[in-house]
Design an enzyme around this catalytic site. Structure first.
Site, PDB file in Angstrom:
ATOM      1  N   ASN A 209       0.859  -1.193   0.000  1.00 20.10           N
ATOM      2  CA  ASN A 209       0.000   0.000   0.000  1.00 20.10           C
ATOM      3  C   ASN A 209       0.892   1.239   0.000  1.00 20.10           C
ATOM      4  OD1 ASN A 209       0.599   0.746   2.876  1.00 20.10           O
ATOM      5  ND2 ASN A 209      -0.298  -1.277   3.181  1.00 20.10           N
ATOM      6  N   ASP A 278      -4.557  -6.637   5.172  1.00 17.58           N
ATOM      7  CA  ASP A 278      -5.617  -7.465   5.764  1.00 17.58           C
ATOM      8  C   ASP A 278      -5.610  -8.856   5.145  1.00 17.58           C
ATOM      9  OD1 ASP A 278      -6.538  -5.398   7.345  1.00 17.58           O
ATOM     10  OD2 ASP A 278      -7.808  -4.587   5.743  1.00 17.58           O
ATOM     11  N   LYS A 288       8.774 -17.131 -10.758  1.00 16.43           N
ATOM     12  CA  LYS A 288       8.012 -15.995 -11.290  1.00 16.43           C
ATOM     13  C   LYS A 288       6.793 -16.506 -12.066  1.00 16.43           C
ATOM     14  CE  LYS A 288       8.301 -12.071 -14.365  1.00 16.43           C
ATOM     15  NZ  LYS A 288       8.989 -11.468 -15.474  1.00 16.43           N
ATOM     16  N   PHE A 323      -4.700   3.279  14.436  1.00 13.25           N
ATOM     17  CA  PHE A 323      -4.919   4.303  13.403  1.00 13.25           C
ATOM     18  C   PHE A 323      -6.027   3.839  12.481  1.00 13.25           C
ATOM     19  CE2 PHE A 323      -1.864   7.865  12.886  1.00 13.25           C
ATOM     20  CZ  PHE A 323      -1.210   7.721  14.099  1.00 13.25           C
TER      21      PHE A 323
END
Ligand SMILES: Cc1cc2nc3c(=O)[nH]c(=O)nc-3n(C[C@H](O)[C@H](O)[C@H](O)COP(=O)(O)O)c2cc1C
Length: 401
Positions: A209, A278, A288, A323
């Site tokens: 993120n 999450d 890969k 937070f």
């Protein structure tokens, strides 16, 4: 009276003087009142005009310049100062201030100052290691001045070794530590998490993120400055480690849980500002993954909810802060989180507000508890961190006494 402290920066004639422009500019942007004093020799390395423009105040070099108004007299400046920093501090200026010599504006003002003083030595390794310089530095310490250790590395004289001036950001960090006189978290153990987590898909790809870690690092810095014993569990960021803070680097949500959960019982305050995934891929491909025609499905599973687990095991007197970054219904969602995770505080911020959230140096948060809701305006992440810690420490005190 202005809210931000008055910082006097004395520049002496070292090659690193040019870097002080960055420090002055950064402090000024954060609202500090910055006054610059220079030795005659320092003017060989950087012009007073640059520093005057960046600081917004007259740069003082000549003690006998009769054009100065009474406010820039050395005694008036000394009375105004909250901290006096000498950076770069040459071997010569260190020798002078260690021995009470006051033969120019910088050293006269320094001698007249009763505020905290920070010396940032920067010089050639042999000059630094010379026993005379070492004695002078020790003398400064004994007189109660703070010394920011020189770094090691390539020096402008062409050698490699100790004597390098710490970077402007490190000097700024030390200034803030010196300015934080009230050690309201002294003796407290504080755990802070920061940054993003990375959930591997295959050896080259991961899910992550936008968290930069800046809010968590600001909290760690502010907690250290308030006297706490700080552990910072950090995901991958591009930030420098926080001086004086025990850092535990992690990559994935699982590693973060494994680092944080065993530490819970010894902590007084835990602030979880990391942006933890999450969901994580059920399997990590060994090789890969190559593209094929059409789409692909990635199976994800829930990660451990670290905040919730800490909330379930919270001992009495322990403070847990989470937070909450929301894109809608900020207060409702945060109140729900406060309850479901058994937190004492939720620090809520909205991605929708300009100046808040990921990446930047500012934030706009609301401190939410069962008893109070305090909206902080647009502040630097460091000032936001200080306000959060002050609020939390008030609760901590009322819990333990
Ligand atoms: C190019 C150059 C670079 C210098 N860099 C340093 C330095 O990094 N540290 C230091 O202690 N002296 C350095 N010096 C020597 C000082 O400028 C000299 O000792 C001077 O007298 C210091 O005066 P001040 O302490 O009043 O500013 C340098 C001199 C020159 C010519």
């Amino acid at each position: 009276m202005s809210e931000k402290p008055n910082v006097i920066i004395g520049i002496s004639g070292g090659i690193a003087a040019y870097k002080i422009c960055i420090l002055v500019s950064s402090l000024k942007k954060q609202g500090y009142n910055v006054h610059v004093l220079m030795t005659k020799e320092a003017e060989q390395f950087v012009t007073p005009l640059v520093l005057q423009t960046l600081s917004g105040n007259k740069v003082i070099t000549d003690i006998f310049d009769i054009s100065y108004t009474p406010e820039v007299h050395h005694i008036s400046l000394a009375e105004l100062a909250d901290v006096f920093v000498i950076a770069p501090a040459t071997a010569n200026i260190i020798a002078k201030v260690a021995n009470g010599i006051a033969d120019d504006m910088l050293t006269s003002t320094f001698l007249a100052c009763t505020c905290d003083k920070l010396i940032v030595p920067a010089m050639n390794t042999h000059m630094l290691e010379n026993p005379v310089t070492q004695d002078n530095i020790q003398k400064c310490r004994d007189y109660g001045m703070h010394i920011l250790e020189s770094g090691e590395g390539y020096l402008a004289c062409g050698t490699t070794g100790k004597g390098r001036m710490p970077e402007p950001a490190e000097i700024e960090d030390a200034i803030k530590e010196v300015l934080q006189k009230e050690k309201y978290l002294a003796g407290k153990k504080v755990l802070i998490t920061a940054g993003p987590t990375c959930e591997a898909i295959d050896p080259v790809r991961f899910i992550t993120n936008h968290s930069s870690g800046k809010m968590g690092y600001a909290l760690a810095t502010a907690a250290r400055n308030a006297g706490a014993d700080v552990i910072l569990v950090s995901g991958k960021t591009s930030l420098s480690p926080v001086r004086g803070v025990h850092m535990i680097p992690v990559v994935s949500a699982r590693e973060m849980a494994e680092a944080v959960l065993p530490l819970q019982q010894e902590m007084d305050i835990m602030i979880l500002s990391a942006a933890v995934a999450d969901y994580t891929p059920v399997t990590i491909a060994e090789e890969k993954i190559h593209k094929t025609e059409g789409g692909m499905q990635l199976e994800l599973e829930r990660t451990t909810d670290i905040l919730k687990t800490l909330g379930q095991n919270k001992r009495s007197g322990q403070i847990l802060v989470g937070f909450s970054m929301e894109t809608e219904n900020l207060v409702e969602n945060s109140l729900r989180k406060l309850d479901s995770k058994n937190c004492d505080y939720i620090i809520a911020n909205s991605l929708r507000q300009q100046g808040a959230g990921f990446g930047g140096d500012t934030n706009i948060v609301t401190i939410i508890s069962k008893r109070e809701m305090e909206e902080l305006g647009l502040l630097s992440k460091y000032d936001t961190a200080c306000r959060i810690l002050k609020t939390v420490s008030r609760r901590e005190k009322s819990c333990t006494c």
